[in-house]
Design a protein around this motif. Structure first.
Motif, mmCIF file in Angstrom:
data_model
loop_
_atom_site.group_PDB
_atom_site.id
_atom_site.type_symbol
_atom_site.label_atom_id
_atom_site.label_comp_id
_atom_site.label_asym_id
_atom_site.label_seq_id
_atom_site.Cartn_x
_atom_site.Cartn_y
_atom_site.Cartn_z
ATOM 1 N N TYR A 61 0.838 -1.191 0.000
ATOM 2 C CA TYR A 61 0.000 0.000 0.000
ATOM 3 C C TYR A 61 0.881 1.252 0.000
ATOM 4 C CZ TYR A 61 -3.161 -3.526 1.970
ATOM 5 O OH TYR A 61 -3.878 -4.667 2.198
ATOM 6 N N ILE A 62 0.349 2.321 -0.530
ATOM 7 C CA ILE A 62 0.952 3.641 -0.336
ATOM 8 C C ILE A 62 -0.069 4.480 0.415
ATOM 9 C CG2 ILE A 62 1.807 5.742 -1.436
ATOM 10 C CD1 ILE A 62 2.954 4.036 -3.644
ATOM 11 N N ILE A 63 0.361 5.040 1.533
ATOM 12 C CA ILE A 63 -0.560 5.713 2.453
ATOM 13 C C ILE A 63 -0.032 7.100 2.801
ATOM 14 C CG2 ILE A 63 -1.616 5.606 4.755
ATOM 15 C CD1 ILE A 63 -1.368 2.555 4.591
ATOM 16 N N ILE A 110 -5.466 6.047 1.986
ATOM 17 C CA ILE A 110 -4.842 5.119 1.050
ATOM 18 C C ILE A 110 -4.764 5.746 -0.336
ATOM 19 C CG2 ILE A 110 -5.032 2.850 -0.053
ATOM 20 C CD1 ILE A 110 -6.366 1.844 2.496
ATOM 21 N N LEU A 111 -3.554 5.783 -0.887
ATOM 22 C CA LEU A 111 -3.336 6.318 -2.232
ATOM 23 C C LEU A 111 -3.230 5.203 -3.272
ATOM 24 C CD1 LEU A 111 -0.662 9.062 -1.398
ATOM 25 C CD2 LEU A 111 -3.154 9.264 -1.414
ATOM 26 N N GLU A 112 -2.724 4.067 -2.864
ATOM 27 C CA GLU A 112 -2.616 2.873 -3.724
ATOM 28 C C GLU A 112 -2.798 1.648 -2.838
ATOM 29 O OE1 GLU A 112 0.920 2.644 -6.086
ATOM 30 O OE2 GLU A 112 0.786 4.721 -6.744
ATOM 31 N N PRO A 113 -3.385 0.561 -3.399
ATOM 32 C CA PRO A 113 -3.779 0.292 -4.781
ATOM 33 C C PRO A 113 -5.071 1.030 -5.178
ATOM 34 C CG PRO A 113 -4.350 -1.565 -3.390
ATOM 35 C CD PRO A 113 -3.587 -0.608 -2.530
ATOM 36 N N GLN A 114 -5.307 1.053 -6.458
ATOM 37 C CA GLN A 114 -6.408 1.844 -7.010
ATOM 38 C C GLN A 114 -7.783 1.376 -6.521
ATOM 39 O OE1 GLN A 114 -6.586 4.608 -8.976
ATOM 40 N NE2 GLN A 114 -4.386 4.841 -8.665
ATOM 41 N N ASN A 115 -7.937 0.058 -6.275
ATOM 42 C CA ASN A 115 -9.264 -0.454 -5.921
ATOM 43 C C ASN A 115 -9.734 -0.010 -4.535
ATOM 44 O OD1 ASN A 115 -7.248 -2.164 -4.805
ATOM 45 N ND2 ASN A 115 -8.722 -3.815 -4.555
ATOM 46 N N ASN A 157 -14.925 6.552 2.645
ATOM 47 C CA ASN A 157 -14.455 6.388 1.279
ATOM 48 C C ASN A 157 -14.778 7.683 0.545
ATOM 49 O OD1 ASN A 157 -14.171 5.764 -1.507
ATOM 50 N ND2 ASN A 157 -14.383 3.589 -1.038
ATOM 51 N N THR A 158 -13.751 8.489 0.295
ATOM 52 C CA THR A 158 -13.987 9.803 -0.296
ATOM 53 C C THR A 158 -14.497 9.702 -1.731
ATOM 54 O OG1 THR A 158 -11.638 9.900 -0.899
ATOM 55 C CG2 THR A 158 -12.284 10.929 1.179
ATOM 56 N N ASN A 159 -14.182 8.603 -2.416
ATOM 57 C CA ASN A 159 -14.646 8.438 -3.800
ATOM 58 C C ASN A 159 -16.132 8.105 -3.865
ATOM 59 O OD1 ASN A 159 -12.112 8.960 -4.915
ATOM 60 N ND2 ASN A 159 -11.493 6.814 -4.753
ATOM 61 N N LEU A 160 -16.598 7.322 -2.885
ATOM 62 C CA LEU A 160 -18.002 6.898 -2.873
ATOM 63 C C LEU A 160 -18.862 7.729 -1.918
ATOM 64 C CD1 LEU A 160 -17.490 3.006 -2.864
ATOM 65 C CD2 LEU A 160 -17.922 4.506 -4.831
ATOM 66 N N ASN A 161 -18.204 8.641 -1.180
ATOM 67 C CA ASN A 161 -18.926 9.491 -0.228
ATOM 68 C C ASN A 161 -19.659 8.657 0.829
ATOM 69 O OD1 ASN A 161 -19.594 11.991 0.805
ATOM 70 N ND2 ASN A 161 -21.513 12.119 -0.359
ATOM 71 N N ILE A 162 -18.948 7.650 1.349
ATOM 72 C CA ILE A 162 -19.498 6.777 2.398
ATOM 73 C C ILE A 162 -18.637 6.938 3.643
ATOM 74 C CG2 ILE A 162 -19.964 4.379 3.064
ATOM 75 C CD1 ILE A 162 -20.246 3.733 0.078
ATOM 76 N N SER A 163 -19.276 7.015 4.818
ATOM 77 C CA SER A 163 -18.502 7.142 6.053
ATOM 78 C C SER A 163 -19.181 6.401 7.196
ATOM 79 C CB SER A 163 -18.308 8.614 6.424
ATOM 80 O OG SER A 163 -19.543 9.205 6.751
ATOM 81 N N LYS A 164 -18.367 5.988 8.160
ATOM 82 C CA LYS A 164 -18.870 5.290 9.341
ATOM 83 C C LYS A 164 -18.062 5.770 10.539
ATOM 84 C CE LYS A 164 -20.954 1.919 11.711
ATOM 85 N NZ LYS A 164 -22.400 1.897 11.993
ATOM 86 N N ILE A 165 -18.746 6.075 11.640
ATOM 87 C CA ILE A 165 -18.080 6.572 12.842
ATOM 88 C C ILE A 165 -18.182 5.534 13.958
ATOM 89 C CG2 ILE A 165 -18.112 8.348 14.653
ATOM 90 C CD1 ILE A 165 -19.073 10.334 12.544
#
Length: 203
Positions: free
Chosen positions: A71-73, A87-92, A109-117
């Protein structure tokens, strides 16, 4: 007495004095350099142990019994208790962000706009990939010893609470004063997590 003999004696005396002064200067300088390097190492360690905030990009290799994941973080830390990993990598799984503030843990998940606290999450205080977690563990150890090898300072912290991440070893560059890598080992001293610091910025 012959003037030539007097001149020769003076030259010999001046030469002896010059050699003595050069030797004395060299020895003094060598001692200062040695002491300076020792102080420098201690100062580097103190700077690491007392950082108030930092940003880093790390390359992480996680070893399990069956495979190796990489991973790249991107990490951010602001004292006293705010840390963030993205997480910057992997792409999935790119865009997954974990933020800890006090007793609250937020996974999004910033791409899917999902969050959990999560509140009072049981493993929140032991993120073995965080530099600040290493620092706290190192400070809590009874012996705060360090080793110097080549151009690196090596610190080791032992975590008795988790046998899977018991040993944590941090390598610091003497040249830059910044971490270069960290190893996390289990109680059999097998390396489970290897972290390479690609970028580190202290603030």
């Amino acid at each position: 007495m012959d003037k030539n003999k007097i001149l020769k004696k003076m030259i010999i005396i001046i030469s002896i004095i010059a050699i003595f002064l050069i030797t004395f200067f060299y020895i003094t300088k060598s001692k200062k350099i040695k002491i300076g390097n020792n102080n420098s190492s201690q100062e580097i360690i103190e700077n690491i142990l007392n950082i108030s905030s930092y940003e880093s990009i790390i390359e992480v290799e996680v070893n399990s019994n069956k495979n190796v994941n990489r991973y790249i973080i991107k990490q951010n830390y602001i004292t006293p208790d705010m840390s963030e990993q993205e997480i910057l990598e992997p792409q999935n799984i790119k865009g997954i962000k974990i933020t800890k503030t006090g007793n609250e843990l937020k996974v999004e998940n910033t791409n899917l706009n999902i969050s959990k606290i999560y509140n009072n999450y049981p493993y929140m205080t032991d993120n073995c990939m965080d530099l600040n977690t290493f620092i706290e563990t190192y400070k809590q150890n009874g012996k705060q010893e360090f080793e110097e090898k080549d151009n690196e300072i090596i610190l080791e912290a032992e975590n008795e609470e988790n046998p899977y991440t018991k040993y944590r070893i941090l390598y610091i560059s003497k040249e830059t004063g910044k971490p270069t890598r960290m190893e996390v080992k289990d109680n059999s001293k097998k390396t489970l997590i290897y972290i390479l610091y690609k970028e580190v910025k202290f603030q």
